[in-house]
Design an enzyme around this catalytic site. Structure first.
Site, mmCIF file in Angstrom:
data_model
loop_
_atom_site.group_PDB
_atom_site.id
_atom_site.type_symbol
_atom_site.label_atom_id
_atom_site.label_comp_id
_atom_site.label_asym_id
_atom_site.label_seq_id
_atom_site.Cartn_x
_atom_site.Cartn_y
_atom_site.Cartn_z
ATOM 1 N N GLU A 447 0.845 -1.191 0.000
ATOM 2 C CA GLU A 447 0.000 0.000 0.000
ATOM 3 C C GLU A 447 0.880 1.241 0.000
ATOM 4 O OE1 GLU A 447 -3.222 0.469 -0.078
ATOM 5 O OE2 GLU A 447 -3.512 2.486 0.732
ATOM 6 N N ASP A 520 1.621 -1.320 6.627
ATOM 7 C CA ASP A 520 2.128 -0.785 7.884
ATOM 8 C C ASP A 520 1.522 -1.496 9.088
ATOM 9 O OD1 ASP A 520 3.631 1.020 6.517
ATOM 10 O OD2 ASP A 520 2.146 2.636 6.644
ATOM 11 N N ASP A 522 0.051 -0.320 11.501
ATOM 12 C CA ASP A 522 -0.847 0.602 12.219
ATOM 13 C C ASP A 522 -2.292 0.327 11.809
ATOM 14 O OD1 ASP A 522 -1.027 1.526 9.681
ATOM 15 O OD2 ASP A 522 -0.146 3.495 10.073
ATOM 16 N N ASP A 524 -4.351 1.871 9.768
ATOM 17 C CA ASP A 524 -4.622 1.890 8.330
ATOM 18 C C ASP A 524 -4.102 0.632 7.655
ATOM 19 O OD1 ASP A 524 -5.832 4.279 8.575
ATOM 20 O OD2 ASP A 524 -4.133 5.489 7.841
#
Ligand code: TSJ
Length: 654
Positions: A447, A520, A522, A524
């Site tokens: 991404e 990632d 996190d 998102d």
């Protein structure tokens, strides 16, 4: 009064006990030599199978009509106790062996059900291997039988070696149950080397399932490992598999489109098999069909599922023609149209079940197709005619599914004309690898732009391809096929993999053996992982089932001392490294993949020799379906509850 009703010396004179005992030990020794052959594995799965194997015997007693209560306890030290209020395993001496029947059950392979009156034995564990296998794989095992007011006891140790003989302990306690069987055992840690710790949730789920499949049986499980905090669940469903469908639809956070669960059952003319189906349509776009044969989950379906699918399509089209829902010019509804949103449990009981396939998860008895099929043709037609309001709701759904499929076909043909789905055109953003050998190639789906850049710079271009993702992602859980075909973010993924999707999916066309989602660590990143996994699971299921999908695990921290870098993939690992280095180090927390340069990304996340990756596995359809529909669905409350209950799953987004 303790009386040993049977011991070696006594029988030796009459019955050549030595010889039979040697055979016995050879039998159980074979189980210990190759445990996998009998219980599948010696990992956590095999460990839990021991419990199922014992419980299945009690369920057989319940199905024979002599028991209605089964207790399962996890005791301190991961000792398991299973007890029922049935007739008690027979204690009389068997003619053929000269041993008490109960002793035979625990010491001779495949002895289960070979004695006593002709009960209708239907249940069975993974391979229906019997209690002697559990004994062979136990550090110790004790049997207590109460029958005719007497209490009998026998203990085995070290993989099934008799230590007491069968002992009559005299009068059973007056206040206790009139009859029954209690088995207590400890799995042998030298066999189950990975772990001997039971997972309460796992046992609970399986026992709940068995309570649904065997209406009216009361099954209770109690975790007594921590005396301060005992956990108990009790399952008893008078509604059987109807209650199961009800339960699944409540748990999955979907809306049902008709109130009552449909239920059909039939017995074959020769009385050798029976079939039952419970089903209900929901507003979901997916189908959830779970089938069982003799209480064993048939993961790969088989003749009962075939019979169901075949006649569902026939009946639905017949009804739609008869009542002019389909006009003369209209094409028939497809199987997928009439199954959209269905939640269905199929349970058959067969005298001699044949299980096929590598993992024996597929029912093979050909006569069952006809039994299920004719049952549904008769009773579903009648049901629809007697319940026009329900029929209306179901056909609105099926017709909408059909229109969406038609739209999807057009969208697909449009794409096809560009030959995108055949993989002859590759997406512009793809940085392909040199090798064409899918056994060694990998594609990283990344991404965002900067991470994509680092990945392209850091990869080994011989076998690693990079596909950066762009644009708005689609939640496929809330969309039909036509939307998927026209989604700008998913289309490049489909093009790059080369497999097509949905009905057209062809695993043999897969261009990369490993499909690695790199996002990632996190919120998102977690979101995009979940969306992609949902897409793969719903539209490219074999890709997931055959183990081609992986999650890259980038490090969370970099700890530097004297210009030497170390990486931590968890908080615990960070703490350990910090303790080791003591002082004079610098710690960097990675917020995203983009913060790493190409070399770092290669070293920490992409180099096959040093990286950490998670392979995505699907344990069972119901669990996966629940995970996806709850995580990605509309209902907020169940989602929160689910995430709290499944912290580990939620972390991995699997
Ligand atoms: F086998 C076992 F150890 F795994 C086991 C068996 C474990 C548990 C928890 C229960 C049982 C079990 C077996 N419960 N009830 C029975 N019943 C018989 O074995 C039985 C009793 C009487 C007759 C008969 O014909 O009189 C026949 C059977 C098979």
């Amino acid at each position: 009064m303790e009386e040993n009703i049977y011991d070696a010396s006594m029988v030796n004179e009459e019955n050549n006990y030595d010889e039979s005992q040697i055979q016995v030990l050879e039998g159980l020794e074979a189980v210990r030599k190759r445990p996998g052959m009998y219980i599948g594995s010696t990992g956590p799965k095999g460990l839990h199978h021991l419990v199922y194997e014992i419980v299945d015997n009690a369920i057989d007693e319940a199905l024979a009509g002599f028991c209605d209560k089964i207790l399962v306890d996890i005791l301190p030290g991961n000792v398991i106790r299973v007890s029922d209020n049935g007739r008690g395993i027979p204690v009389g001496i068997q003619q053929t062996t000269g041993l008490p029947a109960v002793t035979v059950v625990f010491t001779i392979l495949h002895a289960g059900g070979k004695f006593g009156g002709g009960g209708y034995k239907v249940s069975g564990g993974l391979h229906g291997v019997g209690a002697s296998v559990v004994n062979a794989l136990s550090e110790w095992l004790e049997v207590e039988v109460i029958s005719d007011g007497q209490l009998y006891y026998q203990r085995f140790e070290n993989g099934g070696k008799d230590v007491t003989g069968l002992i009559n302990k005299g009068k059973a306690p007056e206040n206790g149950k009139k009859s029954g069987t209690t088995i207590t055992f400890k799995a042998d840690p030298t066999i189950f080397q990975e772990t001997t710790e039971y997972d309460f949730e796992t046992l609970q789920t399986r026992l709940r399932e068995q309570a649904f499949l065997n209406a009216g049986i009361n099954i209770e499980i109690t975790d007594r490992r921590d005396s301060e905090n005992e956990v108990k669940s009790e399952f008893c469903y008078e509604g059987g598999i109807t209650s199961y469908v009800d339960y699944l639809n409540k748990k999955r956070a979907v809306e049902v489109i008709h109130d009552k669960v449909m239920y059909f059952s039939a017995v074959s003319p020769d009385g050798n098999s029976q079939a039952e189906i419970a089903m209900q349509y929901t507003d979901s776009f997916n189908e959830l069909i779970i089938s069982f044969a003799n209480n064993i989950h048939t993961v790969d379906g088989g003749t009962h599922e075939e019979g169901f699918r075949r006649s569902l399509t026939i009946v639905m089209n017949k009804y739609a023609r008869k009542y002019n829902i389909l006009k003369d010019a209209d094409k028939n509804l497809s199987g997928e149209d009439v199954r959209e949103g269905i939640c269905c449990i199929i349970s058959v009981k067969v005298k001699e079940a044949e299980f096929e396939g590598q993992t024996k998860g597929k029912l093979g008895n050909t006569e069952i197709t006809g039994l299920v099929s004719s049952m549904l043709q008769d009773s579903l037609m009648t049901f629809l005619e007697e319940n026009p309001a329900v029929a209306k709701a179901i056909f609105e759904k099926a017709m909408a599914a059909s229109r969406a499929r038609e739209a999807a076909r057009k969208a697909r043909d449009l794409v096809r004309r560009k030959s995108a789905l055949e993989g002859t055109t590759l997406p512009g953003k793809l940085a392909d690898c040199q090798s064409r050998n899918a056994e060694e190639t990998e594609i990283y789906i990344v991404e965002g732009d900067s991470a994509g850049g680092s990945a392209k710079g850091g990869r080994d271009r011989k076998f690693q391809a990079i596909l950066p993702l762009w644009g708005k992602m689609l939640n496929v859980e809330k969309a039909r096929l036509d939307k998927v075909y026209s989604n700008e973010k998913l289309l490049p993924v489909v093009m790059a993999l080369g497999t097509g999707l949905g009905e057209d999916f062809d695993l043999s066309k897969l261009r990369y053996g490993k499909v690695i989602i790199m996002a990632d660590a996190d919120v998102d990143g977690s979101h995009i992982r979940t969306l992609l996994l949902t897409f793969f699971y719903r539209y490219m299921k074999p890709l997931v089932e055959e183990g081609h999908v992986y999650l890259a695990q980038p490090p969370l921290y970099r700890i530097t001392k004297n210009k030497k870098h170390r990486y931590a993939y968890s908080d615990e690992q960070r703490d350990r490294i910090m303790a080791e280095l003591q002082s004079g180090y610098d710690i960097q927390r990675y917020k995203g993949l983009g913060e790493m340069d190409s070399d770092q990304l290669w070293e920490t996340t992409m180099n096959p020799d040093t990286r950490l990756m998670l392979r995505v596995e699907v344990e069972d359809a119901a669990a996966a379906d629940e995970i996806f529909s709850v995580l990605m669905g509309d209902a907020v409350e169940p989602r929160r509850e689910f995430i709290e209950k499944n912290a580990i799953y939620a972390n991995l987004d699997v």
